[in-house]
Design an enzyme around this catalytic site. Structure first.
Site, PDB file in Angstrom:
ATOM      1  N   SER A  52      89.018   0.664 -54.440  1.00 18.34           N
ATOM      2  CA  SER A  52      89.746   0.016 -55.540  1.00 18.34           C
ATOM      3  C   SER A  52      90.884   0.928 -55.979  1.00 18.34           C
ATOM      4  O   SER A  52      90.647   2.089 -56.309  1.00 18.34           O
ATOM      5  CB  SER A  52      88.815  -0.249 -56.728  1.00 18.34           C
ATOM      6  OG  SER A  52      89.566  -0.747 -57.827  1.00 18.34           O
ATOM      7  N   VAL A  57      90.304   8.432 -57.487  1.00 17.68           N
ATOM      8  CA  VAL A  57      90.543   8.921 -56.125  1.00 17.68           C
ATOM      9  C   VAL A  57      91.538   8.016 -55.399  1.00 17.68           C
ATOM     10  O   VAL A  57      92.471   8.491 -54.746  1.00 17.68           O
ATOM     11  CB  VAL A  57      89.214   9.026 -55.345  1.00 17.68           C
ATOM     12  CG1 VAL A  57      89.462   9.460 -53.903  1.00 17.68           C
ATOM     13  CG2 VAL A  57      88.267  10.017 -56.026  1.00 17.68           C
ATOM     14  N   CYS A  58      91.354   6.710 -55.527  1.00 14.32           N
ATOM     15  CA  CYS A  58      92.265   5.765 -54.864  1.00 14.32           C
ATOM     16  C   CYS A  58      93.654   5.823 -55.496  1.00 14.32           C
ATOM     17  O   CYS A  58      94.660   5.759 -54.784  1.00 14.32           O
ATOM     18  CB  CYS A  58      91.705   4.348 -54.947  1.00 14.32           C
ATOM     19  SG  CYS A  58      90.104   4.149 -54.138  1.00 14.32           S
ATOM     20  N   ASP A  59      93.702   5.946 -56.801  1.00 13.88           N
ATOM     21  CA  ASP A  59      94.964   6.076 -57.529  1.00 13.88           C
ATOM     22  C   ASP A  59      95.767   7.252 -56.965  1.00 13.88           C
ATOM     23  O   ASP A  59      96.950   7.107 -56.634  1.00 13.88           O
ATOM     24  CB  ASP A  59      94.657   6.281 -59.016  1.00 13.88           C
ATOM     25  CG  ASP A  59      95.883   6.547 -59.859  1.00 13.88           C
ATOM     26  OD1 ASP A  59      96.267   5.674 -60.632  1.00 13.88           O
ATOM     27  OD2 ASP A  59      96.438   7.665 -59.759  1.00 13.88           O
TER      28      ASP A  59
END
Length: 164
Positions: A52, A57-59
């Site tokens: 997501s 972490v994805c950001d």
């Protein structure tokens, strides 16, 4: 291959991709709710799957690639998650992400199934990176053993810059 989420093993559904494979086709949904498939893309492509984009972490991963995207001419970066297109669009707008194309696999889950990144227990995509050359061949693959880890940014960018 064992993939873990916060140190707990998870089950990946679909076909594992290897270097040298033909890139599998897929259907995903863009931020305007239009269907996009592999054949709608061209050139050298970095395809990132993430759980997501609205998590720390994805950001960081998507923003890092957004900042580095302009360093290699002719390379297109796609980040694919199960997030709804509305959420992806909102997140990109808030964070000024305009060098990475976000796509959603929420509808058919074909990216997850065709690239072996669908997490059965969570209904999300695992963190993985693929570099596809202009002939639709896979030239780089990275499935993260721990989903909360970052990919190897430099290796991905190097593979993309060397691909034709």
């Amino acid at each position: 291959m064992i993939v873990k989420f916060q140190n707990n093993p998870v089950t990946l559904v679909g076909n594992k991709i290897n270097i040298g494979d033909d890139a599998p086709d897929f259907k995903a949904i863009d931020n305007n709710l239009k269907e996009v498939s592999l054949k709608d893309t061209n050139g050298v492509r970095i395809v990132l799957t993430v759980p997501s984009i609205d998590t720390p972490v994805c950001d960081l991963e998507v923003r890092t690639f957004n900042n580095k995207a302009t360093s290699i001419d002719g390379v297109y970066i796609y980040t694919i998650s199960m997030d709804l297109p509305f959420a992806q669009s909102r997140w990109c707008g808030v964070h000024g992400v305009n060098n990475v194309t976000t796509l959603s696999d929420y509808k058919d889950r074909l990216v997850g199934k065709n690239y072996g990144t669908y997490i059965e227990e969570l209904g999300l995509l695992t963190r993985a990176a693929f570099v596809i050359d202009s002939n639709n061949k896979i030239v780089y693959v990275e499935y993260l053993e721990e989903i909360t880890d970052q990919p190897n940014f430099e290796a991905i960018l190097k593979a993309a810059s060397e691909a034709k």
